[in-house]
Structures are given as structure tokens and as C-alpha cells.
Design a protein around this motif. Structure first.
Motif, mmCIF file in Angstrom:
data_model
loop_
_atom_site.group_PDB
_atom_site.id
_atom_site.type_symbol
_atom_site.label_atom_id
_atom_site.label_comp_id
_atom_site.label_asym_id
_atom_site.label_seq_id
_atom_site.Cartn_x
_atom_site.Cartn_y
_atom_site.Cartn_z
ATOM 1 N N ARG A 168 0.831 -1.211 0.000
ATOM 2 C CA ARG A 168 0.000 0.000 0.000
ATOM 3 C C ARG A 168 0.867 1.264 0.000
ATOM 4 N NH1 ARG A 168 -3.370 -3.499 3.186
ATOM 5 N NH2 ARG A 168 -2.348 -2.889 5.144
ATOM 6 N N GLU A 201 -5.331 -7.560 -2.994
ATOM 7 C CA GLU A 201 -4.964 -6.199 -2.596
ATOM 8 C C GLU A 201 -4.535 -5.377 -3.819
ATOM 9 O OE1 GLU A 201 -4.598 -3.232 0.436
ATOM 10 O OE2 GLU A 201 -5.673 -5.130 0.221
ATOM 11 N N LEU A 205 -6.274 -1.840 -4.932
ATOM 12 C CA LEU A 205 -5.497 -0.611 -5.102
ATOM 13 C C LEU A 205 -5.496 -0.108 -6.543
ATOM 14 C CD1 LEU A 205 -2.390 -1.603 -2.941
ATOM 15 C CD2 LEU A 205 -4.180 0.036 -2.311
#
Length: 366
Positions: A168, A201, A205
């Protein structure tokens, strides 16, 4: 006064009638057929409307080794400065932040961060020609402003270790793509449960999963798990050349079914030593995966040797001219150069929004 005006007009008309008759000149004969423009002119015209979205540039690491450079005016020490990108009809490039395999362990993350920082400084210092982008709309905006869009990535997956938080953080710094190979969770046996969480993920994102060099087990599993299109940033056809990163036909078929994208590299080791051989790979991928699943990867400013006639980024029109000679429809050429990368970027953005909406609804329901 009106009578005087009528009389003057009548006099003028009479004078005109007194002039001797002159036959108007014969119109030039119509040509029987206009000669068709040569393929290179047609290629350049097509690239004005549908520029190349180049899937892989090694420029950041190359620039680290140069004491001085000026990409805006042109630099003979690199393959893809701004003048050559413009001459080649390039509208966007993915700038790899891969670091060499000799860098391992905890050093990978630090080196990747240095690469990210370098990209931002280089683009900022050459803002007349380059602009950072990460989404399809930002890429289009850069093009409309006369800039070449620069997307950051791919990076080595080893940079995130076993941490989604690190992923992230890299995304927050602008990372657009991550290569899923060379880790304990994306190896020869495929994805582990944590590896599947990494893919989810990435989808949330809007970061593209990149699979060149990944094991076939990993690639097939990512194609199954991912809700967004995936990339092979440097892969030709193994049926034509048995290079390690090239794809077998069954994987190309699966990629086509998943609407992913295979970016064929202009690298002699993978796709041959001539423009014709590179075009053979493009033909093959287009036939097996489909015209919406093939793109171009210059692999400029890497250690790769390039086919004859494709020595630097200015030579893209010559490759497109070869495909025009092979009767590629204009729609397929437009997909190859620009449209397919834009489609994949839009797909990643759509998947990210959908994932965030699902999470919001789950939190609201909980």
C-alpha cells in the motif's frame, strides 16, 4: 436615381456582351487511380492518432549510472530520450523500477524506493516532455497536453516482502505494477494463500499484476483469482522461440479468455534478430490470445540486444509498417499500439472501485 442605376447596369452588361468569347480552360484529367501511400507513411499517420504505449523501459536504472543527462534535448547514452520517443510515436511508457537480482533481502525495498524517487525527479526535471500518470484518464490527459505519460512500474515483488502494508505504501508513492515472481508466496508451485491476498490487494489498489518470468502455475492461478486484467510485460510466443519468459499457447489462450495483455518485447533473445521475426510473434499472440490482448514492449535501456532496425525508440513506425504490409486491420493496429494498454488500465481502475464499494457495503452491513 434608380433610373440612373438601371442605365449604368445595362451599359455594363452591354459592354460585357461586346467582349470576345474566351473558352474556359479544360479541367485537368482525373487520375485513373491514386497511388497508395507507402506503409511507413501510413504507419506514422496511424501513430499520430494512436501512439505507442510502451510496456517496459529500463531507463531509471540506466540513468543511475550516468553522471549527467538531458532527456529533453536528447542524450546519446540512452535509447529513449524525449526526441526519439516523439519521433517513434510513443505516447506512454512504463518505467520499470526493477532492481538487479544481485540485490536481495531487505536491500530490495530500499533500492526500489530509490528508483521510485529517481523517476519522480527525472519526470519533474523534464516536465516539458514527460508527465507522471497512473490511470487511463491521466495517461489520456498527458497525451492531450502534448506530454509523454510515464507510469511507474513494474517493481519486483520481493520489495514488499510479506507485507500488504508495504504494498500500500508503494502504491501511495505511485507504483502502478508489481511483478509476481521470485518470492516464497509466488514461486514454482504457484500462489500461496498469502499470494492470493496480494492479488486481491492489488485489485483493490488498482495496481496491475505483472507476470513475465512467473511460473506457469503462478500465472494460471493469478488469472483465476484476479478480478482485474493482468500483464505480461515482456513475453513473446514460446511456439516461435523457446525463451524462458515467453508464453506457451495454452497460457496465451487462458490470457485471452481473461482479457489480459501480452506485451511482446523488442528483444533479440526472445523475439528474434529482425523486424520480421518480431512481427511473427505479434501475429502469433494476436491469433492465439486475440487482437485485444497483444501490445508492445520496447525493453529499451535494458541489457537486451534489439533486433536489427529497432535499435531505439524512434523505430516503432518501421515495425508498424511491417504489420501494415501484413494486412493488419487499422482497428487491430490501434489496439496494439494504444488501445489495449488503455483498456487494461481502465479495467484495473474499475476493479479497484468495485472492490472499495464491496468493502464499504460490508462495513456498512457489519
Amino acid at each position: 436615381m434608380a433610373d440612373l442605376q438601371v442605365e449604368l447596369n445595362a451599359t455594363a452588361e452591354a459592354g460585357e456582351l461586346d467582349q470576345p468569347f474566351v473558352r474556359p480552360p479544360e479541367p485537368p484529367p482525373l487520375p485513373i487511380s491514386e497511388p497508395a501511400p507507402d506503409p511507413l507513411r501510413r504507419a506514422r499517420a496511424l501513430l499520430c492518432a494512436h501512439p505507442v504505449a510502451d510496456g517496459y523501459s529500463g531507463l531509471p536504472w540506466t540513468l543511475r549510472g550516468l553522471p549527467w543527462y538531458d532527456l529533453e534535448l536528447g542524450d546519446s547514452a540512452v535509447d529513449a530520450d524525449v526526441p526519439r520517443l516523439r519521433q517513434g510515436g510513443v505516447g506512454a511508457q512504463f518505467w520499470s523500477v526493477h532492481v538487479p537480482e544481485t540485490i536481495t533481502g531487505d536491500r530490495v525495498l530500499g533500492a526500489t524506493l530509490e528508483q521510485l524517487d529517481l523517476v519522480k525527479h527525472v519526470v519533474g526535471d523534464h516536465s516539458e516532455g514527460l508527465r507522471l500518470a497512473r490511470t487511463a484518464s491521466e495517461v489520456a490527459d498527458a497525451r492531450h497536453c502534448g506530454r509523454i505519460a510515464t507510469l511507474i512500474g513494474p517493481a519486483r515483488a520481493e520489495a514488499i516482502g510479506d507485507s500488504l502494508a508495504t504494498l500500500r505504501a508503494l502504491h501511495a508513492l505511485g507504483l502502478c505494477s508489481l511483478t509476481l515472481s521470485g518470492t516464497s508466496w509466488a514461486g514454482p508451485q504457484g500462489l500461496t494463500p498469502f499470494g492470493e491476498e496480494v492479488v486481491r490487494e492489488l485489485n483493490r489498489l488498482g495496481v496491475l499484476a505483472e507476470l513475465s518470468g512467473a511460473s506457469e502455475a503462478t500465472a494460471h492461478r493469478v488469472l483465476t483469482v484476479s478480478r482485474a486484467p493482468v500483464l505480461f510485460a515482456r513475453s513473446g510466443a514460446r511456439a516461435l522461440r523457446d525463451a524462458p519468459a515467453n508464453l506457451p499457447d495454452d497460457l496465451l489462450t487462458a490470457l485471452g479468455a481473461a482479457k489480459g495483455l501480452c506485451l511482446v518485447p523488442l528483444a533479440a533473445e526472445q523475439t528474434g534478430s529482425s523486424i520480421r521475426e518480431v512481427a511473427d510473434h505479434l501475429d502469433h499472440v494476436r491469433r492465439i490470445a486475440g487482437p485485444e490482448c497483444v501490445g508492445l514492449s520496447g525493453t529499451y535501456d535494458t541489457s537486451a540486444a534489439h533486433p536489427e532496425g529497432l535499435a531505439d525508440a524512434s523505430r516503432y513506425p518501421h515495425l508498424v509498417a511491417e504489420l501494415i504490409d501484413r494486412d493488419w486491420p487499422q482497428a487491430d493496429l490501434a489496439r496494439l499500439t494504444w488501445g489495449n494498454v488503455q483498456r487494461v488500465l481502465r479495467g484495473a481502475d474499475f476493479a479497484a472501485r468495485a472492490a472499495r464499494e464491496r468493502r464499504r457495503q460490508q462495513q456498512a452491513g457489519g
